[in-house]
Design an enzyme around this catalytic site. Structure first.
Site, PDB file in Angstrom:
ATOM      1  CG  HIS A 168      -8.474   0.832  -4.919  1.00 23.75           C
ATOM      2  ND1 HIS A 168      -9.417   1.592  -4.260  1.00 23.75           N
ATOM      3  CD2 HIS A 168      -7.253   1.300  -4.509  1.00 23.75           C
ATOM      4  CE1 HIS A 168      -8.804   2.478  -3.487  1.00 23.75           C
ATOM      5  NE2 HIS A 168      -7.495   2.328  -3.621  1.00 23.75           N
TER       6      HIS A 168
ATOM      7  CG  ASP B  41      -2.016   1.002   1.178  1.00 25.17           C
ATOM      8  OD1 ASP B  41      -2.022   1.827   0.260  1.00 25.17           O
ATOM      9  OD2 ASP B  41      -2.896   0.969   2.061  1.00 25.17           O
TER      10      ASP B  41
END
Length: 430
Positions: free
Chosen positions: A338, A242
């Site tokens: 995403h 991330d």
């Protein structure tokens, strides 16, 4: 291992702690001291073969860069632990704009002075009996922010930059008022949780007469000590790498992304050179996420779970090619993935610097796991950073929305530190 060897190792450790403590007090040379004396304690003690190990040690032994712009806690290596605290002016202080302004000045002055001391000393040097006694500096860093509601309290709405306008509502929001807003924000980070806790206690106490805690949330990421590569992008609780798309801190794009531009309106100049922080409390539905196989998780995100590479690519840092298709003509990165909906190409170049942390509050009374992402995004203006990206994710059907809940939200202005002035002084007294 023989008994004499054990005794020598114990003696060596005691000698190291004493010597490193002295080096910490002087400040200079701490990185060198940490690397030299800790090498014998590492699993792989060959210094030529383990530069990453030395970096791990520096995070524990060094002090944060107190001169980092616009404030410490935005750039540089991220510490493993963080505590974000939102505070409001005390009810008594909100009686009228004059008392609110005086109380705000007192709080900001106290935090500026204490933060400077914490960056140079340690909590146990400031308060006798602090929980951090006997511990190294642990890269302790403090960041101070101001919420838009403070400007209302001190009757300074005319000095509110457009970038500090309230965040819009998003279609996927499920916000709880108790986890939103705040007149002030303290972000405190450290590589050790005891050092962090001791610093938070001192900072909150320093302004206890003028403020009250509105909400707070502790976050964590992998420690430098446990990371095989401390420079590697960390993972979140979903197992995803991330932060890959962040601008590199040594690239000019980084400063352009996080820094507020000079204001056209002189009344807004107090934020010149500062930055804006969006904080979101995002609960992850981890039970539902665990039901997906790896391939399904990768389609939701648009990246490989093991390497972080965009689907169809091999390396984490390979560019996201939104036009790439498989042999049957289908997009390699699904239309609702995403990474596709969050990409700058899909949002007119919108960028932000994300420096998020995981949080885990255990299980609620109803048996639901309360864990997820303490999302923090830095930008020069949310209108060209967080807002268009979040609107795209919310309105275009981000596949990840099914597995997350946005339950807390706040926006803070983080003014640049200025020599000889307390943080926010140009706003309060300007």
């Amino acid at each position: 291992m023989t008994e004499p060897d054990t005794e020598r190792k114990g003696s060596s450790r005691r000698g190291f702690l004493a010597g490193l403590g002295a080096a910490a007090l002087t400040g200079a040379g701490i990185g060198m001291a940490a690397g030299e004396v800790l090498r014998p304690l590492l699993p792989d003690s060959d210094p030529a073969a383990s530069p990453e190990a030395e970096q791990r040690l520096r995070m524990a032994a060094q002090r944060a860069d107190a001169t980092a712009a616009p404030q410490p806690g935005i750039s540089g290596p991220a510490p493993a632990f963080v505590h974000v605290i939102a505070l409001d002016l005390a009810e008594e202080a909100r009686k009228n704009p004059d008392t609110a302004r005086d109380s705000a000045a007192a709080a900001l002055r106290s935090w500026t002075e204490l933060a400077a001391r914490l960056h140079e000393e340690s909590p146990h040097d400031i308060a006798e009996g602090a929980a951090s006694a006997g511990l190294l500096p642990a890269s302790l860093m403090v960041t101070v922010g101001i919420g838009g509601s403070l400007l209302s309290a001190i009757d300074a709405e005319d000095r509110r930059p457009d970038a500090l306008a309230d965040l819009p509502e998003f279609s996927t929001d499920d916000l709880h008022p108790r986890w939103c807003g705040g007149d002030f924000m303290l972000q405190v980070g450290a590589e050790d949780p005891m050092v962090l806790t001791a610093a938070v206690e001192e900072l909150v106490a320093a302004a206890a007469d003028a403020t009250a805690v509105r909400w707070s949330l502790r976050g964590f990421r992998r420690t430098a000590a446990a990371a095989r590569d401390p420079d590697a992008t960390p993972r979140n609780l979903m197992g995803q790498i991330d932060g890959t798309a962040n601008p590199a801190q040594d690239h000019p794009l980084f400063d352009r992304t996080i820094t507020a531009r000079p204001a056209d309106n002189p009344a807004h100049a107090w934020m010149d050179g500062g930055s804006y922080l969006v904080v979101r409390r995002i609960r992850m539905l981890l039970t539902e996420w665990r039901k997906l196989d790896v391939a399904a998780r990768e389609r939701v995100i648009g990246r490989r779970l093991d390497t972080g590479a965009p689907l169809g690519s091999r390396n984490e840092t390979d560019p996201v090619v939104l036009s790439a298709r498989d042999e049957e003509g289908e997009p390699l990165i699904p239309e609702n993935a995403h990474v596709r909906l969050a990409s700058p190409e899909n949002n007119l170049g919108a960028r932000m610097f994300r420096r998020g942390y995981s949080y885990d509050q255990g299980w609620r009374d109803d048996g639901v796991r309360d864990a997820g992402l303490l999302f923090m995004a830095w930008q020069g203006d949310p209108a060209t950073g967080f807002i268009p990206v979040q609107r795209s994710l919310a309105d275009q059907g981000d596949a990840l929305n099914r597995y997350i809940r946005h339950e807390g939200s706040a926006l803070f202005a983080v003014p640049a530190a200025r020599e000889g002035r307390y943080l926010g002084q140009d706003l309060i007294e300007g």
